[in-house]
Scaffold this motif. Structure first.
Motif: not given
Length: 145
Positions: A22-28
Protein backbone atom coordinates in the motif's frame (compact mmCIF):
# COMPACT_ATOMS: atom_id res chain seq x y z
CA UNK A 1 1.11 -23.75 21.10
CA UNK A 2 4.02 -23.65 18.70
CA UNK A 3 1.65 -23.79 15.71
CA UNK A 4 -0.32 -20.90 17.15
CA UNK A 5 2.81 -18.77 17.54
CA UNK A 6 3.87 -19.58 13.98
CA UNK A 7 0.39 -18.73 12.68
CA UNK A 8 0.40 -15.39 14.48
CA UNK A 9 3.89 -14.64 13.15
CA UNK A 10 2.79 -15.52 9.61
CA UNK A 11 -0.24 -13.25 9.87
CA UNK A 12 1.89 -10.41 11.23
CA UNK A 13 4.39 -10.84 8.39
CA UNK A 14 1.62 -10.91 5.78
CA UNK A 15 0.04 -7.79 7.26
CA UNK A 16 3.37 -5.97 7.21
CA UNK A 17 3.93 -6.99 3.59
CA UNK A 18 0.44 -5.82 2.65
CA UNK A 19 1.04 -2.41 4.21
CA UNK A 20 4.40 -2.20 2.42
CA UNK A 21 2.54 -2.71 -0.89
CA UNK A 22 0.00 0.00 0.00
CA UNK A 23 2.81 2.38 0.89
CA UNK A 24 4.71 1.56 -2.31
CA UNK A 25 1.54 2.02 -4.38
CA UNK A 26 0.68 5.42 -2.91
CA UNK A 27 4.29 6.57 -3.25
CA UNK A 28 4.16 5.60 -6.93
CA UNK A 29 1.00 7.67 -7.37
CA UNK A 30 2.63 10.70 -5.76
CA UNK A 31 5.81 10.30 -7.83
CA UNK A 32 3.76 10.15 -11.02
CA UNK A 33 1.84 13.26 -9.93
CA UNK A 34 5.16 15.03 -9.35
CA UNK A 35 6.41 13.95 -12.78
CA UNK A 36 3.37 15.43 -14.53
CA UNK A 37 3.53 18.65 -12.52
CA UNK A 38 7.26 18.79 -13.29
CA UNK A 39 6.48 18.84 -17.01
CA UNK A 40 4.28 21.89 -16.45
CA UNK A 41 6.76 23.61 -14.13
CA UNK A 42 9.52 23.31 -16.74
CA UNK A 43 7.35 25.33 -19.13
CA UNK A 44 6.54 27.91 -16.45
CA UNK A 45 10.24 28.31 -15.65
CA UNK A 46 11.16 28.60 -19.33
CA UNK A 47 13.16 25.37 -19.25
CA UNK A 48 10.98 24.05 -22.06
CA UNK A 49 8.80 25.83 -24.58
CA UNK A 50 5.09 26.26 -23.95
CA UNK A 51 3.24 23.51 -25.80
CA UNK A 52 -0.56 23.42 -25.46
CA UNK A 53 -0.71 19.74 -26.46
CA UNK A 54 1.91 18.82 -23.86
CA UNK A 55 0.03 20.86 -21.25
CA UNK A 56 -3.18 19.00 -22.00
CA UNK A 57 -1.39 15.65 -21.94
CA UNK A 58 0.26 16.39 -18.56
CA UNK A 59 -2.96 17.75 -17.05
CA UNK A 60 -4.94 14.78 -18.34
CA UNK A 61 -2.43 12.27 -16.94
CA UNK A 62 -2.33 14.13 -13.62
CA UNK A 63 -6.12 14.30 -13.39
CA UNK A 64 -6.56 10.63 -14.34
CA UNK A 65 -4.11 9.68 -11.61
CA UNK A 66 -5.62 11.98 -8.99
CA UNK A 67 -9.18 10.83 -9.67
CA UNK A 68 -8.11 7.26 -8.85
CA UNK A 69 -6.96 8.19 -5.33
CA UNK A 70 -9.08 6.25 -2.86
CA UNK A 71 -8.20 7.43 0.63
CA UNK A 72 -9.63 4.38 2.38
CA UNK A 73 -7.76 1.94 0.14
CA UNK A 74 -4.50 3.89 -0.05
CA UNK A 75 -4.28 4.90 3.60
CA UNK A 76 -5.74 2.01 5.63
CA UNK A 77 -5.26 1.97 9.38
CA UNK A 78 -1.77 0.78 10.24
CA UNK A 79 -0.18 1.91 6.98
CA UNK A 80 1.44 4.82 8.78
CA UNK A 81 4.23 2.44 9.81
CA UNK A 82 7.19 1.70 7.59
CA UNK A 83 8.99 3.69 4.90
CA UNK A 84 6.46 6.49 4.58
CA UNK A 85 6.25 10.23 4.99
CA UNK A 86 2.49 10.07 5.52
CA UNK A 87 1.73 11.99 8.69
CA UNK A 88 -0.25 10.40 11.54
CA UNK A 89 -2.60 13.38 11.04
CA UNK A 90 -4.06 11.48 8.05
CA UNK A 91 -5.55 8.93 10.42
CA UNK A 92 -6.29 11.45 13.18
CA UNK A 93 -8.21 13.76 10.82
CA UNK A 94 -9.48 11.46 8.10
CA UNK A 95 -12.27 13.87 7.15
CA UNK A 96 -9.83 16.76 6.77
CA UNK A 97 -7.51 14.62 4.66
CA UNK A 98 -10.41 13.47 2.48
CA UNK A 99 -11.42 17.11 2.01
CA UNK A 100 -7.91 17.97 0.79
CA UNK A 101 -7.91 15.03 -1.62
CA UNK A 102 -11.33 16.09 -2.89
CA UNK A 103 -10.00 19.63 -3.42
CA UNK A 104 -7.10 18.25 -5.42
CA UNK A 105 -9.49 16.20 -7.53
CA UNK A 106 -11.59 19.30 -8.23
CA UNK A 107 -8.54 21.42 -9.12
CA UNK A 108 -7.15 18.89 -11.58
CA UNK A 109 -10.56 18.24 -13.15
CA UNK A 110 -11.03 21.98 -13.61
CA UNK A 111 -7.59 22.32 -15.18
CA UNK A 112 -8.32 19.58 -17.71
CA UNK A 113 -11.72 21.10 -18.50
CA UNK A 114 -10.06 24.42 -19.38
CA UNK A 115 -6.38 23.75 -20.10
CA UNK A 116 -4.03 26.70 -20.37
CA UNK A 117 -3.67 28.03 -23.90
CA UNK A 118 -0.74 30.32 -23.15
CA UNK A 119 2.09 30.68 -20.69
CA UNK A 120 0.34 33.18 -18.42
CA UNK A 121 -2.68 30.90 -18.05
CA UNK A 122 -0.37 27.97 -17.36
CA UNK A 123 1.38 29.93 -14.62
CA UNK A 124 -1.99 30.48 -12.94
CA UNK A 125 -2.96 26.81 -13.27
CA UNK A 126 0.37 25.58 -11.96
CA UNK A 127 0.08 28.04 -9.07
CA UNK A 128 -3.33 26.67 -8.12
CA UNK A 129 -2.19 23.06 -8.45
CA UNK A 130 0.96 23.77 -6.47
CA UNK A 131 -0.93 25.56 -3.73
CA UNK A 132 -3.33 22.63 -3.41
CA UNK A 133 -0.46 20.15 -3.22
CA UNK A 134 1.42 22.32 -0.76
CA UNK A 135 -1.51 22.80 1.58
CA UNK A 136 -2.05 19.06 1.81
CA UNK A 137 1.65 18.31 2.20
CA UNK A 138 2.01 20.86 4.98
CA UNK A 139 -0.80 19.29 6.98
CA UNK A 140 -0.55 15.61 6.09
CA UNK A 141 3.07 14.81 5.24
CA UNK A 142 6.09 14.43 7.45
CA UNK A 143 9.05 16.42 6.15
CA UNK A 144 12.20 14.43 5.50
CA UNK A 145 15.45 15.62 6.99
Amino acid sequence: MRKFVLAVAAIALATTAAFADVITDRQAVMKENARQVGTLVKMVKGESAFDAAAVLAALTALNDNVQKIDVAASFPAGSDQGDTTASPKIWEDAAGFQAEVDKFKAVTASAVAAPAQDLDALKAQVGTIGQTCGTCHEAFRVKKG
